[in-house]
Design an enzyme around this catalytic site. Structure first.
Site, PDB file in Angstrom:
ATOM      1  N   GLU A  70    -116.455 -28.371  44.908  1.00  0.00           N
ATOM      2  CA  GLU A  70    -116.921 -29.495  45.466  1.00  0.00           C
ATOM      3  C   GLU A  70    -116.273 -30.061  43.903  1.00  0.00           C
ATOM      4  OE1 GLU A  70    -119.005 -27.962  46.671  1.00  0.00           O
ATOM      5  OE2 GLU A  70    -119.773 -27.987  48.355  1.00  0.00           O
ATOM      6  N   PHE A 132    -134.826 -28.948  53.577  1.00  0.00           N
ATOM      7  CA  PHE A 132    -133.475 -27.565  52.619  1.00  0.00           C
ATOM      8  C   PHE A 132    -132.453 -28.772  52.063  1.00  0.00           C
ATOM      9  CE2 PHE A 132    -129.768 -25.411  54.009  1.00  0.00           C
ATOM     10  CZ  PHE A 132    -129.624 -24.693  53.057  1.00  0.00           C
ATOM     11  N   MET A 529    -110.081 -24.200  21.097  1.00  0.00           N
ATOM     12  CA  MET A 529    -110.496 -25.816  20.120  1.00  0.00           C
ATOM     13  C   MET A 529    -111.745 -25.179  19.835  1.00  0.00           C
ATOM     14  SD  MET A 529    -109.914 -28.765  19.092  1.00  0.00           S
ATOM     15  CE  MET A 529    -108.810 -29.822  19.656  1.00  0.00           C
TER      16      MET A 529
HETATM   17  C1  LIG Z   1    -116.845 -28.091  31.049  1.00  0.00           C
HETATM   18  C2  LIG Z   1    -117.154 -28.002  29.989  1.00  0.00           C
HETATM   19  N1  LIG Z   1    -117.397 -26.583  29.261  1.00  0.00           N
HETATM   20  C3  LIG Z   1    -117.387 -26.650  27.406  1.00  0.00           C
HETATM   21  C4  LIG Z   1    -116.643 -27.489  27.009  1.00  0.00           C
HETATM   22  C5  LIG Z   1    -116.327 -27.432  25.523  1.00  0.00           C
HETATM   23  N2  LIG Z   1    -114.843 -27.359  25.101  1.00  0.00           N
HETATM   24  C6  LIG Z   1    -114.270 -27.953  24.423  1.00  0.00           C
HETATM   25  S1  LIG Z   1    -112.638 -27.326  24.294  1.00  0.00           S
HETATM   26  C7  LIG Z   1    -113.138 -25.878  25.399  1.00  0.00           C
HETATM   27  C8  LIG Z   1    -111.973 -24.361  24.791  1.00  0.00           C
HETATM   28  C9  LIG Z   1    -110.915 -25.130  26.134  1.00  0.00           C
HETATM   29  O1  LIG Z   1    -110.403 -23.211  26.259  1.00  0.00           O
HETATM   30  P1  LIG Z   1    -109.413 -23.204  26.624  1.00  0.00           P
HETATM   31  O2  LIG Z   1    -109.260 -24.329  27.882  1.00  0.00           O
HETATM   32  O3  LIG Z   1    -108.418 -21.803  26.834  1.00  0.00           O
HETATM   33  O4  LIG Z   1    -107.861 -24.298  25.692  1.00  0.00           O
HETATM   34  P2  LIG Z   1    -107.183 -23.783  24.410  1.00  0.00           P
HETATM   35  O5  LIG Z   1    -107.899 -24.542  23.961  1.00  0.00           O
HETATM   36  O6  LIG Z   1    -107.329 -22.461  24.104  1.00  0.00           O
HETATM   37  O7  LIG Z   1    -106.001 -24.600  24.371  1.00  0.00           O
HETATM   38  C10 LIG Z   1    -114.509 -25.884  25.395  1.00  0.00           C
HETATM   39  C11 LIG Z   1    -115.124 -24.286  24.901  1.00  0.00           C
HETATM   40  C12 LIG Z   1    -115.661 -29.081  27.586  1.00  0.00           C
HETATM   41  N3  LIG Z   1    -114.734 -29.374  27.099  1.00  0.00           N
HETATM   42  N4  LIG Z   1    -115.640 -28.575  29.283  1.00  0.00           N
END
Ligand SMILES: Cc1ncc(C[n+]2csc(CCOP(=O)(O)OP(=O)(O)O)c2C)c(N)n1
Ligand SMILES: [Mg+2]
Length: 623
Positions: A70, A132, A529
């Site tokens: 969803e 439920f 990030m």
């Molecule tokens: C649902 C969710 N969980 C956690 C985060 C925290 N968060 C922000 S950026 C990030 C890393 C994302 O990793 P990736 O998708 O591999 O992108 P990259 O930064 O490596 O390009 C996280 C865990 C978030 N923004 N959204």
């Protein structure tokens, strides 16, 4: 009036409404959606919504797309809405189906996306009994909807659906929830479809007064260094054309938020690209001034060159990712804030001239006023300063020593230095190959910021990204929604390996529904990030940010090629620069959905970077 017309006149109630044949509540709902012009619904069935699915199977006008989660359905509906401006529609059953929609609803709320989310609910007699799959989805979503309804009377369905679409799409758009108990779906009646919406106390179309607009012109005439700071409001308000006319006529440089990317062509000489935490250094300087870089926020601020003395903040909300330390944001400038939503005014940053208005109207009038009576001001010195800033700190990247010495080089490239693919290169290459014409979606993370930096958006509704909520997993389902809405456009999700995995099941939707949205994974095997913040603030200590298999670091994990194969979606992996362009071209040429898994080093940081709640003087902009 002739007699025949007189005779054929409907009774006055009919003028405002139309009576339909006897139908079930579910059928009435579907008939109402058809009347709203809905052509696609992203809907996942269950006990409390299957009656509506049954009615949908009989619709000749609505395509029902079955997402595989969803959340994917909600993001797809958002992608559809962001790409078109028309409300996206998603549906889920009660309980877990409904709660799985919540992230999408919250995302639509944060980014003002028109979304109508429909949930099945347990029968009215069971509500409050812990039935439920009962959840109070109405209560749970209250803080993240523009409006919501729990329908308790079958006769209300037509009015409520009409209001829901009107509210979602008018004024400042947003999500509207409709919760429909199963017994109401099953009940039968002759529906009365109202012809118009009447909502007391809801003014969707406020307009700035001539006095207010003249005041803006006066402020521009007095200013030396004006800047337009524009946001998503320009795009949702369809005001891009008016913005361009006004900016050109008054010769005012334009910076946008990420939500506003494409509101003003980023290829335009007056464009300052986007501003904020990872925005262009020159945009941040133009707004807040250039200062000597300082090591600690305790050090004094030393001004090098002043920023804007007049900030025209149009359709923006002074988000903290834009302002940093908010009192230092454009500290010396006069601020004019125009927004359609009065609750945004003076919320984060007090405005000297606050105006509640539809931005299309305000900008259209401003452009006309400046055309009639040109601004007698020479902003050339200001333009020269901006040109100098642009030359000093363009977006850029280097293959650094750190990359060369990284684990990535040892594990995957075996020292082939010239073959390393930096994530920024991938987006530049995509920009070239698509001539800047594609619709892009993203996940959340470093790749999202690089996408916004290295692709220049020429049009509104070209960058679809979860900006306010920052929801990982957004990219691919949003791309599906955009592709359904715009089948003739090239739609590419630029994703992170972490984000893509969060809704990877939507590859099944893409294949089965023949939605040829593409995905490029900038695969750094990390939550990049978060890792960047670890490097900056926690001496690089990894707190669960490695996504690969620690026992087999040379492997790329998970294996997206095998995974995509199981969904019957073609996928290629690119490790070396020499292979990138051709592989990307194959992806773009594909008539099917396609995944390109591009392996990139994890060592890159997104620059510029203004740490949270800091000022432009704390901006790191050189590698
Ligand atoms: C649902 C969710 N969980 C956690 C985060 C925290 N968060 C922000 S950026 C990030 C890393 C994302 O990793 P990736 O998708 O591999 O992108 P990259 O930064 O490596 O390009 C996280 C865990 C978030 N923004 N959204
Ligand atoms: Mg990653």
């Amino acid at each position: 009036m002739s007699k025949t017309i007189e005779k054929n006149r409907k009774p006055s109630a009919r003028k405002h409404a139309e009576l339909g044949p006897t139908m079930s509540g579910s059928e009435i709902l579907v008939a109402c959606l058809e009347r709203q012009g809905v052509d696609t619904i992203f809907a996942y069935p269950g006990g409390a919504s299957m009656e509506i699915h049954q009615a949908l199977t009989r619709s000749k006008k609505i395509r029902t797309v079955l997402p595989r989660h969803e959340q994917g359905g909600a993001f797809a509906a958002e992608g559809y809405a962001r790409a078109t401006g028309r409300a996206g529609v998603c549906m889920a059953t009660s309980g877990p189906g409904a709660t799985n929609l919540v992230t999408g609803i919250a995302d639509a709320y944060m980014d003002s996306v028109p979304l109508v989310a429909i949930t099945g609910q347990v029968p009215q007699a069971m509500i409050g009994r812990g039935a439920f799959q009962e959840t109070d989805i109405y209560g749970m979503t209250l803080p993240v909807v523009k409006h919501s309804y729990l329908i308790t009377d079958i006769n209300d369905i037509p009015r409520i659906v009409q209001e829901a679409f009107y509210i979602a799409q008018s004024g400042r758009p947003g999500p509207v929830l409709i919760d429909l108990p199963k017994n109401v779906q099953q009940a039968r009646t002759q529906p009365v479809f109202p012809k118009e919406v009447r909502l007391r106390g809801y003014h969707a179309d406020p307009k700035a007064s001539e006095l207010e607009l003249n005041e803006i012109i006066g402020l521009i005439e007095k200013s030396e260094r004006p800047v337009l700071y524009v946001g998503g409001g320009i795009i949702t308000g369809n005001a891009s054309e008016e913005l361009r006319r006004f900016a050109e006529a008054a010769q005012i440089p334009v910076t946008s938020t990420i939500m506003g990317c494409g509101a003003f062509p980023e290829t335009h000489p007056l464009s300052l690209r986007w501003l904020g935490m990872h925005g262009a250094a020159f945009a941040n300087w133009a707004v807040s001034g250039e200062f000597e870089p300082r090591k600690s926020p305790a050090d004094p601020l030393r001004l090098i060159a002043p920023g804007a003395d007049l900030l025209l903040a149009f359709g923006v909300r002074f988000d903290d990712r834009v302002t940093g330390k908010v009192d230092k944001f454009c500290e010396k400038g006069t601020i004019v804030h125009i927004d359609i939503d009065p609750s945004e005014i003076n919320k984060n940053k007090p405005a000297n001239l606050p105006i509640v208005s539809d931005i299309k109207y305000a900008l259209g009038r401003l452009a006309a006023m400046v055309k009639e009576r040109p601004i007698e001001k020479d902003f050339r010195p200001w333009h020269e300063q901006i040109a100098a800033w642009k030359a000093k700190a363009p977006f850029g990247y280097l293959v650094t020593e750190e990359v060369m010495k990284s684990q990535h080089m040892r594990d995957h490239l075996k020292g082939r230095e010239s073959e390393v693919i930096l994530p920024q290169m991938v987006i530049e290459e995509l920009y070239e190959l698509t001539q800047g014409e594609a619709i892009l979606t993203t996940g959340v993370g470093q790749h999202q910021m690089w996408t916004a930096q290295y692709y220049k958006f020429k049009y509104p509704r070209q960058l679809l990204t979860s900006a306010g909520l920052g929801a990982m997993g957004y990219g691919y389902p949003a791309a599906l929604g955009a592709k359904v809405a715009c089948p003739d456009r090239q739609v590419v999700d630029i994703d992170g390996d972490g984000s893509f995995l969060m809704n990877v099941q939507e590859l099944a939707t893409a294949h089965i529904e023949k939605i040829s949205a593409k995905a490029i994974i900038l695969n750094n095997q990390h939550l990049g990030m978060v890792m960047q913040w670890e490097d900056k603030f926690f001496q690089g200590n990894r707190g669960h940010t490695y996504l690969g298999d620690p026992d087999h670091r040379q492997q790329i994990y998970p294996d997206y090629i095998a995974m995509a194969k199981s969904f019957n979606v073609p996928c290629e992996r690119v490790m070396y620069k020499k292979d990138l362009r051709a592989a990307m071209q194959r992806m773009l040429d594909s008539k099917e959905p396609f995944v390109l898994d591009v392996i990139v080093p994890y060592t890159e940081h997104v620059l510029p970077f203004i740490p949270a709640n800091r000022t432009v003087a704390d901006m790191i902009w050189k590698a």
